[in-house]
Design an enzyme around this catalytic site. Structure first.
Site, PDB file in Angstrom:
ATOM      1  N   ASP A 196       1.038  -1.278   0.069  1.00  0.00           N
ATOM      2  CA  ASP A 196       0.096  -0.194   0.362  1.00  0.00           C
ATOM      3  C   ASP A 196       0.557   0.807   0.326  1.00  0.00           C
ATOM      4  OD1 ASP A 196      -0.191   1.232   3.051  1.00  0.00           O
ATOM      5  OD2 ASP A 196      -0.043  -1.053   2.988  1.00  0.00           O
ATOM      6  N   ASP A 210      -9.282   3.573   6.362  1.00  0.00           N
ATOM      7  CA  ASP A 210      -8.545   3.437   7.078  1.00  0.00           C
ATOM      8  C   ASP A 210      -8.734   3.866   8.816  1.00  0.00           C
ATOM      9  OD1 ASP A 210      -5.909   3.238   8.543  1.00  0.00           O
ATOM     10  OD2 ASP A 210      -4.811   4.501   6.790  1.00  0.00           O
ATOM     11  N   GLU A 258      -7.595   4.375  12.409  1.00  0.00           N
ATOM     12  CA  GLU A 258      -6.189   4.962  13.080  1.00  0.00           C
ATOM     13  C   GLU A 258      -5.863   5.967  13.808  1.00  0.00           C
ATOM     14  OE1 GLU A 258      -2.010   3.289  11.496  1.00  0.00           O
ATOM     15  OE2 GLU A 258      -3.604   4.204   9.088  1.00  0.00           O
TER      16      GLU A 258
END
Length: 344
Positions: free
Chosen positions: A151, A240, A242
């Site tokens: 990624d 995503d 986080e």
């Protein structure tokens, strides 16, 4: 993407069998059968020795181990009598005896990575010059099918996609957007470059739950490269999550993620992938089990460990960084990866 490291330790204990003898129960002799972690190399076990030629203290295993651990307490150690007893196995073994009935592979790095040496069933052998006193893991039997991926984002600079594919990369996630106002300036180049090199690719969105709603950010993502189509080479978009908890309670965070997931599925006909790590998911969602309809992209360096949120399997595992680029494995074959991309 950031990562959080966890250290895993394990202990394997097998209780001795009991036999009836003149009305009493006595322990059955175990010398002929595997009794894991007793320091005796028995049938059904893979054994590492401290010295060459199957000498010195022995450490016996009945399962694959992805990381022996490097310090006491908690590491897998040599348990048999002789030189090396009590020392950690990691970077201390010199020879092996494979009594499992299957081929066993010993690896230089934890996580079943790096230089490797295979030992056929029944083999007694020294570790080669690279692995002697430089061993970190072993796998009993064939490795499960997986496909290598990466990624990338603008922080990675220019990506040579042809070189990546030549090195074995078959899929990639490319950062498209963040929050509700920012887009990655390298997205178009990377997304097109991956496709032109024959790499199956998808887009990911870096969440900012302190900003706009999940619905609004899902729409921003879709409108700036995060859409999905059943063309066989486009992966579903990924969310995503986080970093910090962005000031949200677990209940509020679950609500924010739900808003994003539902909007993406409504507009694109696919449930987005969720990228996260264990500590963030536990701290910021209360280890929510509400998102099993989303494929899990799990970030955990070196060893897979326990999955968060009650997921029973990871679809993608982000396990390392190499050359400054995040490394991933798809949990399945290339055929299964293509089916996942195409939702078939």
């Amino acid at each position: 993407m950031r990562r959080t490291h966890f250290t895993l330790t394990a202990a394997l204990v097998t209780a001795p069998a009991l036999l009836a003898c003149a009305g009493a129960l006595v322990a059955a002799p175990a010398a002929h059968a595997a009794t894991a972690r007793n320091g005796v190399c028995e049938s059904g076990e893979f054994c590492l020795y401290y010295n060459s030629g199957q000498a010195g203290s022995v450490s016996d295993f009945t399962t694959s181990i992805s990381d022996y651990g490097a310090t006491q307490p908690g590491c897998y150690d040599f348990k048999g009598a002789g030189a090396g007893k009590g020392l950690c196995v990691k970077n201390n073994a010199a020879s092996v005896w494979n009594r499992t009935g299957k081929t066993v592979t010993v690896y230089y790095n934890s996580g079943y990575a790096g230089h490797a040496q295979q030992f056929a069933a029944g083999a007694k052998s020294n570790l080669d010059a690279t692995l002697k006193n430089n061993n970190a893991a072993h796998r009993i039997g064939a490795a499960p099918a997986s496909v290598r991926g990466i990624d990338v984002s603008n922080t990675n600079g220019t990506i040579n996609w042809s070189s990546q594919r030549s090195s074995g990369v078959r899929f990639a996630y490319v950062k498209a957007s963040e929050g509700s106002t920012w887009t990655d300036p390298t997205f178009a180049t990377n997304y097109k470059g991956a496709r032109n090199a024959g790499v199956i690719r998808g887009a990911y969105h870096f969440a900012n739950p302190a900003g706009a709603s999940g619905k609004t950010q899902a729409d921003w993502f879709i409108n700036h490269g995060g859409g999905w189509t059943a063309d066989g080479y486009t992966l579903p978009g990924a969310l995503d999550v986080e970093g910090t908890c962005y000031g949200k309670s677990p209940t509020a965070m679950v609500g924010w993620i739900t808003s994003f997931v539902e909007e993406y599925k409504l507009k694109e006909g696919r449930t987005p992938v969720i990228y996260t790590n264990r500590s963030w998911w536990q701290d910021c969602t209360g280890n929510s089990t509400a998102f099993h309809s989303s494929a899990l992209w799990f970030a955990h360096p070196t060893t897979l460990g326990t999955l968060p949120g009650g997921w029973t399997r990871q679809t993608i595992w982000q396990y390392a960084v190499a050359g400054g680029i995040d490394q991933n494995k798809f949990n399945g074959s290339l055929t299964q990866l293509k089916a996942f991309a195409n939702n078939s």
